[in-house]
Design a protein around this motif. Structure first.
Motif, mmCIF file in Angstrom:
data_model
loop_
_atom_site.group_PDB
_atom_site.id
_atom_site.type_symbol
_atom_site.label_atom_id
_atom_site.label_comp_id
_atom_site.label_asym_id
_atom_site.label_seq_id
_atom_site.Cartn_x
_atom_site.Cartn_y
_atom_site.Cartn_z
ATOM 1 N N LYS A 106 0.850 -1.187 0.000
ATOM 2 C CA LYS A 106 0.000 0.000 0.000
ATOM 3 C C LYS A 106 0.883 1.233 0.000
ATOM 4 C CE LYS A 106 -3.838 -2.118 2.427
ATOM 5 N NZ LYS A 106 -4.703 -2.055 3.595
ATOM 6 N N TYR A 107 0.422 2.238 -0.704
ATOM 7 C CA TYR A 107 1.153 3.494 -0.830
ATOM 8 C C TYR A 107 0.241 4.656 -0.472
ATOM 9 C CZ TYR A 107 4.727 0.863 -3.284
ATOM 10 O OH TYR A 107 5.705 -0.042 -3.598
ATOM 11 N N LYS A 108 0.850 5.711 0.061
ATOM 12 C CA LYS A 108 0.138 6.946 0.378
ATOM 13 C C LYS A 108 0.572 8.002 -0.632
ATOM 14 C CE LYS A 108 0.827 10.316 3.788
ATOM 15 N NZ LYS A 108 1.176 10.670 5.156
ATOM 16 N N VAL A 109 -0.391 8.768 -1.122
ATOM 17 C CA VAL A 109 -0.099 9.842 -2.070
ATOM 18 C C VAL A 109 0.465 11.038 -1.316
ATOM 19 C CG1 VAL A 109 -1.107 11.413 -3.766
ATOM 20 C CG2 VAL A 109 -1.901 9.039 -3.656
ATOM 21 N N LEU A 110 1.616 11.531 -1.791
ATOM 22 C CA LEU A 110 2.290 12.663 -1.159
ATOM 23 C C LEU A 110 1.951 14.000 -1.809
ATOM 24 C CD1 LEU A 110 5.839 11.073 -0.855
ATOM 25 C CD2 LEU A 110 4.071 11.210 0.914
ATOM 26 N N GLU A 111 1.697 13.966 -3.108
ATOM 27 C CA GLU A 111 1.402 15.174 -3.882
ATOM 28 C C GLU A 111 0.216 14.890 -4.803
ATOM 29 O OE1 GLU A 111 3.077 18.092 -3.765
ATOM 30 O OE2 GLU A 111 4.650 17.395 -2.411
ATOM 31 N N ASP A 112 -0.640 15.878 -5.009
ATOM 32 C CA ASP A 112 -1.741 15.717 -5.959
ATOM 33 C C ASP A 112 -1.167 15.439 -7.345
ATOM 34 O OD1 ASP A 112 -3.255 16.507 -3.786
ATOM 35 O OD2 ASP A 112 -3.938 18.387 -4.682
ATOM 36 N N PHE A 113 -1.753 14.467 -8.057
ATOM 37 C CA PHE A 113 -1.334 14.214 -9.432
ATOM 38 C C PHE A 113 -2.430 13.485 -10.188
ATOM 39 C CE2 PHE A 113 -0.147 10.234 -7.440
ATOM 40 C CZ PHE A 113 -0.246 9.261 -8.431
ATOM 41 N N THR A 114 -2.346 13.551 -11.497
ATOM 42 C CA THR A 114 -3.232 12.814 -12.381
ATOM 43 C C THR A 114 -2.424 11.686 -12.985
ATOM 44 O OG1 THR A 114 -4.484 14.817 -12.874
ATOM 45 C CG2 THR A 114 -4.716 12.974 -14.417
ATOM 46 N N THR A 158 -4.896 6.737 -0.880
ATOM 47 C CA THR A 158 -4.185 5.479 -1.001
ATOM 48 C C THR A 158 -3.977 5.200 -2.482
ATOM 49 O OG1 THR A 158 -5.206 4.645 1.014
ATOM 50 C CG2 THR A 158 -4.283 3.016 -0.461
ATOM 51 N N TYR A 159 -2.807 4.711 -2.834
ATOM 52 C CA TYR A 159 -2.491 4.359 -4.220
ATOM 53 C C TYR A 159 -2.237 2.868 -4.286
ATOM 54 C CZ TYR A 159 -0.359 4.233 -8.789
ATOM 55 O OH TYR A 159 -0.089 3.945 -10.106
ATOM 56 N N PRO A 160 -2.743 2.167 -5.264
ATOM 57 C CA PRO A 160 -3.632 2.604 -6.345
ATOM 58 C C PRO A 160 -5.097 2.500 -5.933
ATOM 59 C CG PRO A 160 -2.998 0.328 -6.707
ATOM 60 C CD PRO A 160 -2.310 0.786 -5.439
ATOM 61 N N LYS A 161 -5.958 2.992 -6.798
ATOM 62 C CA LYS A 161 -7.405 2.857 -6.642
ATOM 63 C C LYS A 161 -7.874 1.932 -7.759
ATOM 64 C CE LYS A 161 -8.160 7.634 -5.200
ATOM 65 N NZ LYS A 161 -8.760 8.889 -5.636
ATOM 66 N N PRO A 162 -8.613 0.905 -7.472
ATOM 67 C CA PRO A 162 -8.876 0.332 -6.161
ATOM 68 C C PRO A 162 -7.604 -0.263 -5.569
ATOM 69 C CG PRO A 162 -9.697 -1.136 -7.859
ATOM 70 C CD PRO A 162 -9.197 0.111 -8.545
ATOM 71 N N VAL A 163 -7.594 -0.471 -4.281
ATOM 72 C CA VAL A 163 -6.398 -0.901 -3.551
ATOM 73 C C VAL A 163 -5.843 -2.218 -4.078
ATOM 74 C CG1 VAL A 163 -5.495 -1.511 -1.276
ATOM 75 C CG2 VAL A 163 -7.110 0.360 -1.505
ATOM 76 N N ASN A 164 -6.693 -3.111 -4.547
ATOM 77 C CA ASN A 164 -6.219 -4.418 -5.017
ATOM 78 C C ASN A 164 -5.771 -4.414 -6.479
ATOM 79 O OD1 ASN A 164 -8.732 -4.129 -6.140
ATOM 80 N ND2 ASN A 164 -9.470 -6.140 -5.566
ATOM 81 N N LYS A 165 -5.734 -3.251 -7.108
ATOM 82 C CA LYS A 165 -5.294 -3.142 -8.500
ATOM 83 C C LYS A 165 -3.806 -3.459 -8.602
ATOM 84 C CE LYS A 165 -5.218 -0.140 -12.415
ATOM 85 N NZ LYS A 165 -5.962 0.862 -13.114
ATOM 86 N N LYS A 166 -3.436 -4.213 -9.619
ATOM 87 C CA LYS A 166 -2.027 -4.564 -9.808
ATOM 88 C C LYS A 166 -1.322 -3.440 -10.572
ATOM 89 C CE LYS A 166 -2.776 -9.418 -9.588
ATOM 90 N NZ LYS A 166 -1.939 -10.314 -8.925
ATOM 91 N N VAL A 167 -0.171 -3.028 -10.040
ATOM 92 C CA VAL A 167 0.647 -1.980 -10.642
ATOM 93 C C VAL A 167 2.056 -2.536 -10.756
ATOM 94 C CG1 VAL A 167 1.503 0.376 -10.393
ATOM 95 C CG2 VAL A 167 -0.781 -0.195 -9.566
ATOM 96 N N SER A 168 2.693 -2.282 -11.888
ATOM 97 C CA SER A 168 4.039 -2.821 -12.103
ATOM 98 C C SER A 168 5.051 -2.170 -11.160
ATOM 99 C CB SER A 168 4.480 -2.592 -13.547
ATOM 100 O OG SER A 168 4.745 -1.224 -13.774
ATOM 101 N N LYS A 169 6.095 -2.914 -10.845
ATOM 102 C CA LYS A 169 7.175 -2.387 -10.005
ATOM 103 C C LYS A 169 7.800 -1.164 -10.670
ATOM 104 C CE LYS A 169 11.385 -3.497 -7.524
ATOM 105 N NZ LYS A 169 11.408 -2.200 -6.960
ATOM 106 N N LYS A 170 7.926 -1.196 -11.980
ATOM 107 C CA LYS A 170 8.493 -0.064 -12.712
ATOM 108 C C LYS A 170 7.658 1.199 -12.481
ATOM 109 C CE LYS A 170 9.692 1.506 -17.334
ATOM 110 N NZ LYS A 170 9.706 1.211 -18.758
ATOM 111 N N ARG A 171 6.332 1.062 -12.536
ATOM 112 C CA ARG A 171 5.457 2.218 -12.333
ATOM 113 C C ARG A 171 5.538 2.709 -10.887
ATOM 114 N NH1 ARG A 171 3.735 6.787 -14.279
ATOM 115 N NH2 ARG A 171 1.585 7.275 -13.813
ATOM 116 N N LEU A 172 5.574 1.796 -9.945
ATOM 117 C CA LEU A 172 5.696 2.186 -8.540
ATOM 118 C C LEU A 172 7.014 2.914 -8.288
ATOM 119 C CD1 LEU A 172 4.284 -1.028 -6.832
ATOM 120 C CD2 LEU A 172 3.153 1.199 -7.034
ATOM 121 N N ASP A 173 8.087 2.421 -8.906
ATOM 122 C CA ASP A 173 9.394 3.085 -8.776
ATOM 123 C C ASP A 173 9.343 4.483 -9.378
ATOM 124 O OD1 ASP A 173 10.451 0.874 -7.503
ATOM 125 O OD2 ASP A 173 11.459 0.108 -9.292
ATOM 126 N N GLU A 174 8.681 4.610 -10.516
ATOM 127 C CA GLU A 174 8.570 5.904 -11.187
ATOM 128 C C GLU A 174 7.833 6.909 -10.303
ATOM 129 O OE1 GLU A 174 6.863 7.612 -15.452
ATOM 130 O OE2 GLU A 174 6.358 5.590 -14.821
#
Length: 67
Positions: free
Chosen positions: A3-11, A25-41
């Motif tokens: 689980k991740y917390k959003v630090l700055e407003d973004f689209t 909370t990122y991502p929405k919905p919480v159980n959505k799969k997000v790549s490690k590359k995107r999370l790192d970005e």
């Protein structure tokens, strides 16, 4: 999934322009799969805004049953 917390407003331009606000909370919905590359970005300055946009708040613990 972690689980991740959003630090700055973004689209999120890679997720149908979904809007995230500080404290969400990122991502929405919480159980959505997000790549490690995107999370790192998003968690570093390697994005269009040049700011860390999300921060890890909780790592999912892997149990023996999940392995």
């Amino acid at each position: 999934m972690s689980k991740y917390k959003v630090l700055e407003d973004f689209t999120d331009l890679k997720d149908k322009n979904k809007v995230y606000r500080n404290g969400d909370t990122y991502p929405k919905p919480v159980n959505k799969k997000v790549s490690k590359k995107r999370l790192d970005e998003l968690s570093t300055t390697n994005n269009r805004l040049g700011l860390p946009l999300i921060q890890l708040i909780e790592e999912e613990l892997i149990t023996e049953e999940q392995e």
